[in-house]
Design an enzyme around this catalytic site. Structure first.
Site, short mmCIF file in Angstrom:
data_model
loop_
_atom_site.label_atom_id
_atom_site.label_comp_id
_atom_site.label_asym_id
_atom_site.label_seq_id
_atom_site.Cartn_x
_atom_site.Cartn_y
_atom_site.Cartn_z
N GLY A 18 0.82 -1.21 0.00
CA GLY A 18 0.00 0.00 0.00
C GLY A 18 0.85 1.25 0.00
O GLY A 18 1.98 1.27 0.50
N VAL A 25 3.11 1.06 3.06
CA VAL A 25 2.88 -0.08 3.94
C VAL A 25 3.48 -1.31 3.26
O VAL A 25 3.21 -1.58 2.09
CB VAL A 25 1.38 -0.30 4.22
CG1 VAL A 25 1.19 -1.49 5.16
CG2 VAL A 25 0.76 0.95 4.81
N ASP A 141 -9.63 10.79 11.59
CA ASP A 141 -9.56 10.61 10.14
C ASP A 141 -10.23 9.31 9.73
O ASP A 141 -9.70 8.51 8.97
CB ASP A 141 -8.09 10.62 9.68
CG ASP A 141 -7.97 10.76 8.16
OD1 ASP A 141 -6.95 10.32 7.60
OD2 ASP A 141 -8.91 11.31 7.53
#
Length: 748
Positions: A18, A25, A141
């Site tokens: 990711g 990631v 978030d």
């Protein structure tokens, strides 16, 4: 970071899974525990930030990571570790096999998810938020990309603490000319847009936006212009979700609109209230007119009258009562939690068979959810330990040990795993005698249930040896190490990593017994074997090479020790990073070796650089920073710069007294260095006062016949001689000699 591949000598990056606004990631392997993990590498801070900002950022990162690591709930991603490597901040998290909600929508070609799945997701997220909000943590978030649905249906929230960090770093975009921090516009609460302080109800608004989108296929304000989206959140009432999708249940429609209220006071009071609403609605009847889709190949099940269970319970059994011997349902081994899979009690089965069934004690298998909670709390204790919060970790492990003992029995591997961790925390908090008792209890239990040669039994006995060494009982430690080593060599082989670890510890203990040649020879053999098995620059290999250097120094072979320490320092810098504690420790020993070789000017320059690096990495009052400053002061004295050496010793002593305590060994070493400086400056009367303070403290803490206390009395006698008080000095020397003789007689 992609070129580094190995972080801190432990986490090997495998493949990128990711990439986002704040970093990457990676799927990685934790080589210490041999488990797959996810490593989130944050973008490096740009050159536009000054050093003071960078220091603040690092501290903020540590604080936020500790907060995330302390969260232990099945609906929150577990954070295992964090740190900095080559200037890149990183988080190590559990590796989740599943898809985030944004990916699920993409997989579904932007069509909304099944109603039953939407309500299930809503309920799980609500319970997770209820937990985090009760810990005082606001996500800030929440969006589809930060909510994962695993293959078994479990839903987890990701990235706690990262949103605020991103805002500090400046990764979040901003509306041109407005100065409004942009998180993700489609999911921002009106109060976030206004720039006022937010609380947990901001997360509830964001959750409303997420649920709106996965239920209808579009966010509540589906506009192309970011400013128009923000105005919509702030000023425009959203259309009810059922206008987009009439089959949505009425309770769901009302709940989402409640979450999307413009002012926090009009929303549900908290996530727990929301979760209860969802649970009540689900239990009152079906939430969709049609059955949820089943994966291909799975037969439909007949309708059940039992209430629908949360998806995270899928695959769990309800347990059963046992007679005679019993076993838990098979569970994949989890080394971090001490789980051993299928297990039976250590009762002699032949003896048990002779006991009539009616008279055998029965222990019901605990419900799987109870075991899951205990495993989660066990992992929370491990996380606290990794953060160095040993007292808190000990409290958690003691509580889990008591509950596991009640639920599973005193000799169950999981119970013993908790007691093992209790022992570990005791040894790390200076309670070596208590740790010895705990490890002894674990070793006996494991020997009964697993056998004397089982790796877990040997691990507990090896920790017993380590703690015996902490207590100064090196001969007993040697005996235990030797027995464990023989068992490991017989059952695992001479070059198994666990065997080599035991041989390393035995070599270390031999040096404490004064068997320096034997210690050097064994450490050299272990270093050679580890280089062959693990690689020349593996952290374990470097630890043993460090021990070889130590043994060389003890043998007076300082030139060879210096060369070895330098090689270890260089290899650690390459493998672990220049600022890793092990790298800095090797540099400290390079300075010791230089001083022993009379190369004090070189040692002084090395310690100056080391003090700067320790201060930058760990702070000015860290014990290792002060140790480096002590070395700097000693070498100032060796260069006859006594005024500077005395000033340095006094400063270090004052800080150590404040940080470590007046009677801490390091504080007393610094206080003695003050006396040495005073003596060299001819201030013998002042030196005598300080030497006596050190001697009295050491006698009080260690005993009158301890070698350090006797050395201090010798210092005092020497000082008396310098002051012309020969008779007092002679009497003190005689007293010291008598105490040494008594100690020697006792040791024989």
């Amino acid at each position: 970071m992609a070129d580094t591949r190995l972080i801190q000598g432990r986490y090997r990056l495998l493949d990128l899974i990711g990439r986002g606004g704040m970093g990457e990631v990676w799927r990685a392997l934790d080589e210490s525990l041999e488990r797959k993990v996810a490593v989130k590498c944050l973008k490096p801070v740009g050159p536009q930030h000054d050093p003071s900002f960078t220091r603040v950022l690092r501290e903020r990162f540590r604080r936020e990571a500790r907060v995330a690591a302390a969260l232990q709930h099945r609906g929150v991603t577990v954070v295992h570790d964090f740190g900095e490597h080559d200037g890149v901040l990183y988080l190590v998290m559990e590796l989740l096999e599943g898809r985030n909600l944004s990916q699920l929508l993409e997989d579904n070609k932007a069509h909304p998810l099944d109603v039953a799945d939407v309500v299930d997701i809503a309920e799980q997220v609500a319970w997770a938020l209820a937990y985090t909000h009760e810990q005082g943590i606001v996500h800030r978030d929440l969006k589809p990309a930060n909510i994962m649905r695993l293959a078994d249906g479990t839903v987890k929230i990701c990235d706690f603490g990262i949103a605020r960090l991103g805002h500090d770093i400046g990764f979040t975009s901003r509306l041109t000319g407005t100065g409004i921090a942009m998180g993700t516009p489609h999911y921002m609460s009106p109060e976030q847009i206004s720039g006022v302080e937010v609380d947990h109800r901001s997360d509830l608004y964001s959750l409303g936006c997420v649920l709106y989108e996965i239920a209808t296929g579009v966010p509540p304000f589906d506009l192309d212009d970011a400013w128009a989206v923000l105005v919509g959140h702030r000023d425009t009432p959203p259309e009810p979700p059922r206008t987009h999708r009439p089959e949505l249940p009425g309770f769901f429609d009302r709940m989402v609109l409640d979450l999307l209220a413009k002012t926090p006071g009009e929303r549900p009071a908290d996530a727990r209230e929301l979760a209860h609403r969802l649970t009540a609605a689900r239990s009152s009847g079906p939430v969709a007119a049609h059955a949820p889709r089943l994966p291909a190949g799975r037969p439909e099940q007949p309708p059940s009258r039992a209430p629908r269970l949360p998806s995270w319970t899928r695959g769990m059994t309800t347990g059963h009562k046992a007679s005679g011997t019993w076993a838990l349902p098979p569970t994949p081994p989890d080394p971090s939690a001490g789980l051993t899979g299928e297990w039976t009690t250590g009762v002699d089965l032949r003896a048990a068979a002779a006991v009539p069934v009616a008279r055998r004690p029965e222990r019901p298998t605990p419900p799987p959810e109870v075991l899951a909670v205990l495993n989660s709390r066990h992992n929370a204790g491990l996380s606290l330990g990794r953060l160095g919060r040993w007292n808190e970790a000990g409290e958690v492990h003691r509580a889990v040990a008591a509950e596991r003992e009640h639920a599973l029995g005193p000799d169950h591997p999981d119970t013993l795993a908790s007691h093992y961790e209790v022992g570990f925390t005791l040894s790390r908090t200076g309670r070596a005698a208590d740790a010895l008792r705990e490890f002894g209890h674990v070793a006996e239990g494991r020997e009964r249930t697993m056998g004397p040669d089982h790796p877990e039994t040997l691990a507990a006995r090896q920790e017993m040896a380590y703690v015996l060494g902490q207590l100064g009982r090196h001969f007993e430690a040697h005996q235990v190490y030797a027995a464990v080593l023989a068992s490991r060599e017989r059952t695992m082989g001479a070059e198994h990593p666990d065997t080599l670890r035991c041989r390393h510890n035995l070599a270390f203990n031999l040096s404490r017994l004064g068997r320096l040649e034997d210690s050097y020879r064994m450490a050299h053999e272990v270093a050679t074997a580890r280089a062959r098995v693990l690689g020349a620059t593996h952290p374990d290999t470097l630890v043993t090479r460090y021990e070889v250097a130590y043994a060389l120094g003890q043998l007076g072979r300082w030139a060879e020790a210096l060369q070895m320490y330098r090689e270890v320092a260089q290899d650690r810098a390459r493998a672990l990073g220049a600022d890793h504690p092990d790298t800095l420790a090797a540099r400290y020993e390079v300075g010791i070796s230089l001083g022993r070789l009379g190369r004090s000017a070189e040692a002084l320059e090395l310690y100056r650089a080391l003090v700067d690096d320790r201060t930058r990495v760990h702070g000015p009052a860290d014990p290792e920073t002060l140790r480096a400053r002590h070395g700097l002061g000693v070498n100032l004295g060796r260069l006859a710069r006594w005024e500077e050496a005395l000033a340095e010793a006094r400063d270090v002593c004052a800080i150590r007294e404040r940080v470590l305590g007046a009677d801490h060994p390091d504080t007393l070493v610094s206080r003695r260095e003050v006396a040495v400086g005073l003596g060299w400056l001819g201030r013998w009367s002042d030196a005598l006062t300080v030497y006596r303070q050190v001697a009295e403290a050491r006698e009080r803490v260690l005993g009158a016949d301890h070698p350090d206390a006797l050395a201090s009395r010798n210092d005092e006698a020497h000082c008396l001689e310098q002051l012309g008080r020969g008779a007092e000095a002679a009497e003190l020397y005689r007293r010291v000699a008598a105490l040494r003789q008594q100690r020697g007689a006792r040791s024989h």
